[in-house]
Enzyme design. Structure first.
Site, PDB file in Angstrom:
ATOM      1  N   GLY A 175       1.419  -1.534  -0.038  1.00 37.63           N
ATOM      2  CA  GLY A 175       0.165  -0.372   0.253  1.00 37.63           C
ATOM      3  C   GLY A 175       0.792   1.445  -0.345  1.00 37.63           C
ATOM      4  O   GLY A 175       2.238   0.849  -0.483  1.00 37.63           O
TER       5      GLY A 175
ATOM      6  N   TYR B  80      -2.973   9.319   4.699  1.00 35.12           N
ATOM      7  CA  TYR B  80      -2.018   8.097   5.202  1.00 35.12           C
ATOM      8  C   TYR B  80      -2.548   7.781   7.014  1.00 35.12           C
ATOM      9  O   TYR B  80      -2.935   6.907   6.663  1.00 35.12           O
ATOM     10  CB  TYR B  80      -1.065   8.517   4.841  1.00 35.12           C
ATOM     11  CG  TYR B  80       0.152   7.638   5.751  1.00 35.12           C
ATOM     12  CD1 TYR B  80      -0.026   6.133   4.604  1.00 35.12           C
ATOM     13  CD2 TYR B  80       1.107   7.792   6.405  1.00 35.12           C
ATOM     14  CE1 TYR B  80       0.679   5.271   5.737  1.00 35.12           C
ATOM     15  CE2 TYR B  80       1.762   6.752   7.029  1.00 35.12           C
ATOM     16  CZ  TYR B  80       1.324   5.359   6.581  1.00 35.12           C
ATOM     17  OH  TYR B  80       2.477   4.337   6.801  1.00 35.12           O
TER      18      TYR B  80
HETATM   19  P1  NAI Z   1       6.976   0.974   0.916  1.00 30.22           P
HETATM   20  O1  NAI Z   1       6.953   1.806   0.205  1.00 30.22           O
HETATM   21  O2  NAI Z   1       8.827   0.737   0.391  1.00 30.22           O
HETATM   22  O3  NAI Z   1       6.778  -0.373   0.554  1.00 30.22           O
HETATM   23  C1  NAI Z   1       5.412  -0.513  -0.219  1.00 30.22           C
HETATM   24  C2  NAI Z   1       5.322  -1.437  -1.383  1.00 30.22           C
HETATM   25  O4  NAI Z   1       3.567  -1.497  -1.310  1.00 30.22           O
HETATM   26  C3  NAI Z   1       6.028  -1.042  -2.249  1.00 30.22           C
HETATM   27  O5  NAI Z   1       6.431  -2.304  -2.410  1.00 30.22           O
HETATM   28  C4  NAI Z   1       4.673  -0.640  -2.990  1.00 30.22           C
HETATM   29  O6  NAI Z   1       5.169  -0.988  -4.722  1.00 30.22           O
HETATM   30  C5  NAI Z   1       3.348  -2.027  -3.172  1.00 30.22           C
HETATM   31  N1  NAI Z   1       2.383  -1.207  -3.057  1.00 30.22           N
HETATM   32  C6  NAI Z   1       2.108   0.520  -3.110  1.00 30.22           C
HETATM   33  N2  NAI Z   1       0.725   0.086  -3.607  1.00 30.22           N
HETATM   34  C7  NAI Z   1       0.541  -0.952  -3.883  1.00 30.22           C
HETATM   35  C8  NAI Z   1      -0.952  -1.738  -4.740  1.00 30.22           C
HETATM   36  N3  NAI Z   1      -1.999  -0.423  -5.324  1.00 30.22           N
HETATM   37  N4  NAI Z   1      -0.935  -2.581  -4.580  1.00 30.22           N
HETATM   38  C9  NAI Z   1       0.156  -3.180  -4.538  1.00 30.22           C
HETATM   39  N5  NAI Z   1       0.824  -2.565  -3.676  1.00 30.22           N
HETATM   40  C10 NAI Z   1       1.252  -2.277  -3.337  1.00 30.22           C
HETATM   41  O7  NAI Z   1       7.102   0.664   2.378  1.00 30.22           O
HETATM   42  P2  NAI Z   1       7.353   0.004   3.967  1.00 30.22           P
HETATM   43  O8  NAI Z   1       8.327   0.913   4.227  1.00 30.22           O
HETATM   44  O9  NAI Z   1       8.032  -1.263   3.148  1.00 30.22           O
HETATM   45  O10 NAI Z   1       6.217  -0.108   4.563  1.00 30.22           O
HETATM   46  C11 NAI Z   1       5.828  -1.087   4.402  1.00 30.22           C
HETATM   47  C12 NAI Z   1       4.211  -1.334   5.052  1.00 30.22           C
HETATM   48  O11 NAI Z   1       4.630  -0.978   6.220  1.00 30.22           O
HETATM   49  C13 NAI Z   1       3.434  -0.214   4.242  1.00 30.22           C
HETATM   50  O12 NAI Z   1       1.922  -0.350   4.451  1.00 30.22           O
HETATM   51  C14 NAI Z   1       3.620   0.961   5.719  1.00 30.22           C
HETATM   52  O13 NAI Z   1       2.631   2.115   5.582  1.00 30.22           O
HETATM   53  C15 NAI Z   1       3.985   0.146   6.770  1.00 30.22           C
HETATM   54  N6  NAI Z   1       4.688   0.790   8.154  1.00 30.22           N
HETATM   55  C16 NAI Z   1       5.930   1.622   7.676  1.00 30.22           C
HETATM   56  C17 NAI Z   1       6.715   1.629   8.386  1.00 30.22           C
HETATM   57  C18 NAI Z   1       8.258   2.199   7.970  1.00 30.22           C
HETATM   58  O14 NAI Z   1       9.294   2.454   8.746  1.00 30.22           O
HETATM   59  N7  NAI Z   1       8.677   1.592   7.309  1.00 30.22           N
HETATM   60  C19 NAI Z   1       6.095   2.952   9.488  1.00 30.22           C
HETATM   61  C20 NAI Z   1       4.279   2.426   9.390  1.00 30.22           C
HETATM   62  C21 NAI Z   1       4.132   1.711   8.622  1.00 30.22           C
HETATM   63  C1  15L Z   2       5.585   5.487   8.114  1.00 28.89           C
HETATM   64  O1  15L Z   2       3.951   5.515   8.711  1.00 28.89           O
HETATM   65  C2  15L Z   2       6.230   5.871   6.964  1.00 28.89           C
HETATM   66  O2  15L Z   2       6.061   4.507   6.129  1.00 28.89           O
HETATM   67  C3  15L Z   2       7.822   5.297   7.192  1.00 28.89           C
HETATM   68  O3  15L Z   2       7.812   5.786   5.885  1.00 28.89           O
HETATM   69  C4  15L Z   2       7.689   6.212   8.388  1.00 28.89           C
HETATM   70  O4  15L Z   2       8.034   7.438   7.736  1.00 28.89           O
HETATM   71  C5  15L Z   2       7.924   5.812   9.639  1.00 28.89           C
HETATM   72  O5  15L Z   2       6.220   6.020   9.756  1.00 28.89           O
HETATM   73  C6  15L Z   2       7.601   7.021  10.497  1.00 28.89           C
HETATM   74  O6  15L Z   2       7.118   8.219  11.010  1.00 28.89           O
HETATM   75  O7  15L Z   2       9.088   7.582  10.564  1.00 28.89           O
END
Ligand code: NAI
Ligand code: 15L
Length: 268
Positions: free
Chosen positions: A77, A140
């Site tokens: 997402g 978001y």
């Molecule tokens: P990211 O943006 O790197 O990965 C998200 C993935 O979802 C991407 O590979 C993208 O292609 C895919 N995606 C987006 N739209 C899509 C769709 N319509 N259909 C299918 N796939 C789709 O994000 P990240 O950092 O890997 O985060 C993963 C999850 O964890 C996300 O849901 C994010 O909201 C959540 N999250 C991450 C945090 C972090 O610190 N990395 C903090 C809080 C939440």
């Molecule tokens: C999130 O939800 C985002 O996916 C990540 O990219 C960071 O920004 C994280 O929160 C954060 O609050 O640091």
């Protein structure tokens, strides 16, 4: 980490993203078959993997990727503050498709990557629990709050268990002073997901995704039943972060609120 295979086929959505790539290797310990999906190309599957290209907004594709799955780790997402249209399609319509497919295919357990931005408008000086009401800091965060409510509905009506993991900041290292409180190491993220997948009774649980950081705004005592014990801490990065970052401006909303810069972002 030595983890017993808890599931035969585990679906990892968002597998091409930052966390998806970090978990791809680690989650093989949790299952016999790791099914990876994303809207972007994931390349050829490795041993023990299956690959599905699917847009979460495409109901038929989501139903196909769910066939034969025992449990889901849902990372896919929009992951930052963006325009309403992509958030609506991926995080709201897509979440509905995911749970409808889970219901149809009798999937019993989901780990949902929620976010600290569900509660981003609490002050950094405040400690909150999972019982405190959501205070999203943008579109978001609102979409993740919807995902938490949607998963609660599917638990109450259909018994699909979900862990809503309000991930803080999961990166190789904390990047600024805020992340000293919100940091979640990749290994702790995997420990947390493993606990959610293996705990005998998960129910519908909200848990803050954080490592064992000395400074914290989140009280995880409501989620003790999951059995998550973080083993990493941002504390080892504290001195370096303090030396390499400016003194915070205490009048800046990004410094005042838990959501950091997200409270000022976006199209609104
Ligand atoms: P990211 O943006 O790197 O990965 C998200 C993935 O979802 C991407 O590979 C993208 O292609 C895919 N995606 C987006 N739209 C899509 C769709 N319509 N259909 C299918 N796939 C789709 O994000 P990240 O950092 O890997 O985060 C993963 C999850 O964890 C996300 O849901 C994010 O909201 C959540 N999250 C991450 C945090 C972090 O610190 N990395 C903090 C809080 C939440
Ligand atoms: C999130 O939800 C985002 O996916 C990540 O990219 C960071 O920004 C994280 O929160 C954060 O609050 O640091």
């Amino acid at each position: 980490m030595n983890t017993p295979h808890s599931h035969h086929r585990l679906l990892l959505t968002g597998a091409a993203g930052g966390l998806g790539q970090a978990l791809r290797g680690r989650l093989k310990a949790n299952c016999q078959v790791l099914r990876l999906s994303d809207v972007v190309d994931l390349g050829a599957p490795q041993v023990g993997e299956e690959v599905f290209t699917a847009d979460l907004a495409d109901a038929a594709a989501v139903h196909s990727m769910m066939a034969g799955v025992d449990a889901v780790v849902h990372l896919g997402g929009v992951s930052t503050e963006q325009a309403w249209a992509p958030i609506l399609q991926a995080n709201i319509v897509g979440m509905y498709h995911l749970y409808e497919a889970a219901r149809e295919h009798r999937v019993r357990r989901v780990v949902f990557a929620s976010s600290n931005h569900v509660t981003g408008f609490y002050k950094q000086g405040q400690t909150i629990t999972a019982d405190d009401p959501p205070r999203p800091d943008g579109l978001y965060g609102l979409s993740k709050a919807f995902g938490e409510d949607l998963s609660r509905f599917y638990f109450d009506r259909y018994g699909i268990e979900t862990a809503c993991v309000r991930i803080g900041s999961s990166f190789p290292e904390p990047r600024d002073r805020r992340m000293l409180a919100s940091w979640l190491s990749y290994d702790d993220l995997h420990r947390l997901i493993t606990a959610c997948l293996t705990t005998p009774v998960l129910g519908h649980s909200i848990i803050f995704g954080m490592s064992n950081n000395a400074v914290t705004w989140w009280d995880n005592s409501r989620a003790r039943h999951i059995g998550y014990v973080p083993q990493d801490s941002s504390d080892v990065f504290r001195e370096r972060i303090y030396q390499s970052t400016a003194e915070p401006d205490l009048t800046d909303p990004a410094v005042q609120f838990q959501g950091g810069a997200f409270v000022k972002m976006g199209p609104l």
